[in-house]
Structures are given as structure tokens and as C-alpha cells.
Design a protein around this motif. Structure first.
Motif: not given
Length: 215
Positions: A4-7, A184-199
Motif C-alpha cells: 500500500v505504501s508503495s502504491f 477531527v476532520p476526515y481524511t481526504r478521499e481519492p478523486t475519480a482519476e486517482e481511483l482509476r490509476l490505482i485500480r
């Protein structure tokens, strides 16, 4: 040193940090098209360290409120109940580079009041030894939230909680008193483009789910 850290680093490379070089011993900078753009032989990595440009991401079998980390053994040093990786390069890394930690399973067994053995040096011990010039722990990231040490005594605090996680859940899973406000705020969720790159590009086989199962 974990999928995960590498990704995450590879995602940064493809978005906001195009010159990022992943290193673990000898490393190559490989472009999106697979072409080798740069090379870092092991004999030169210490040169980069002295320039302050290396940010190490390590794991932790135990970590305490001041960021002391243990990857060596669990239990008393003279007769440990578990033998782990060993100290390895953790002391030198933590005293000479910014070091953050990735912990895929947040629990009181990992986030402890006091580590059984110090492998990575925390803020309190660095101050006691007078070796704070290059010592810095920017972040601790777990499957529950993101943590930093921006407190008067340099103890760990909850900086953000992941979506769907409550402050009470984080505190219950932590073996020491954890400073955290009610907002305490929520951690930012990934954008649609970031999700595409990950998946589709970075982890199409879904190896990330083996490390942190989908909730």
C-alpha cells in the motif's frame, strides 16, 4: 516496504510528484511507458541522504506516543516472546531522514504505551540524546486514520480519521491516551482519476485488499 505504501508513492509519481524516485537499495526511475529515466546505485544513496531529500516509509510492530518504533522483538530483550526482523537500519534512518510509518492494522498491540525495544528513534529519545537536527516523523498512517506529532510535547495526535471511522474507535484501538479534538476532520478521499490509476494502472490485481481488506 509494503504494497500500500508503495502504491501510494507510485500514485504520487503519476500525479503531483513526477520526479519521485522509489529506493530500497538499488533503484531505477521508470517512466509510465516503462522506459528507465534514472538510476540510483546503492553506493550513492547515502549522498542523497546527506542532502535531506530522502523520506523513508517504514512499518512498525510497535509504536508509542512519541514515535519510538519496534521491529526487533516482542517481550523482554533477554527472553523475547517473539523474534521479528531485527533493528536493521531503523536507528540511522530515523536520525538522518524524515521517517513516516504505515501500519495496516491499528490495534493496542501495535500502538503501545512503551515499545519493548527501540528500533526507530522517537521524539523523546532524540531530544534526550541531543540528535534532533535531522530527526522528523511527519506522519503515521494506519487503517483508521492519519497521525502527527504537532503537540507541545511532541506526542502523537489524531490529525484525521478515515471516512466512516469515529474518534472513539481510534482511541479504543490505541494503547495510550491520544490527543484528539471533537472536530477531527476526515481524511481526504481519492478523486475519480486517482481511483482509476490505482485500480487500472498501479494495482490492477487488487493486492491492496490483501493488506487492508475493503470495509
Amino acid at each position: 516496504m509494503a504494497p500500500v505504501s508503495s502504491f501510494g508513492a507510485r500514485l504520487a509519481r503519476r500525479t503531483f510528484a513526477p520526479e519521485l524516485l522509489l529506493t530500497d537499495g538499488e533503484a531505477m526511475l521508470v517512466g509510465v511507458d516503462g522506459e528507465v529515466e534514472g538510476w540510483l546505485p546503492y553506493r550513492r544513496h547515502l549522498t542523497m541522504v546527506t542532502g535531506g531529500r530522502r523520506h523513508v516509509m517504514m512499518g512498525a510492530s510497535q509504536i508509542d506516543r512519541y514515535g519510538n518504533q519496534n521491529i526487533s522483538c516482542v517481550g523482554d530483550w533477554s527472553r523475547p516472546t517473539r523474534q521479528l526482523l531485527g533493528v536493521r537500519g531503523a536507528p540511522v534512518n530515523t536520525l538522518n531522514n524524515p521517517v513516516s510509518y504505515w501500519i495496516p492494522r491499528h490495534s493496542p498491540r501495535v500502538f503501545v504505551e512503551r515499545v519493548d525495544m527501540v528500533s526507530g528513534v522517537g521524539y523523546d529519545r532524540a531530544a534526550e540524546a541531543g540528535v534532533t537536527r535531522f530527526h522528523r516523523i511527519p506522519r503515521v498512517v494506519s487503517d483508521l486514520g492519519v497521525f502527527d506529532f504537532e503537540t507541545p510535547d511532541r506526542s502523537m495526535r489524531l490529525a484525521s480519521r478515515h471516512p466512516g471511522v469515529t474518534v472513539a474507535q481510534v482511541r479504543e484501538a490505541t494503547g495510550f491516551a491520544l490527543p484528539a479534538g471533537d472536530d477531527v476532520p476526515y481524511t481526504r478521499e481519492p478523486t475519480a482519476e486517482e481511483l482509476r490509476l490505482i485500480r487500472e494502472v498501479i494495482d490492477p490485481r487488487g493486492l491492496r485488499d490483501r493488506e487492508v481488506p475493503a470495509r
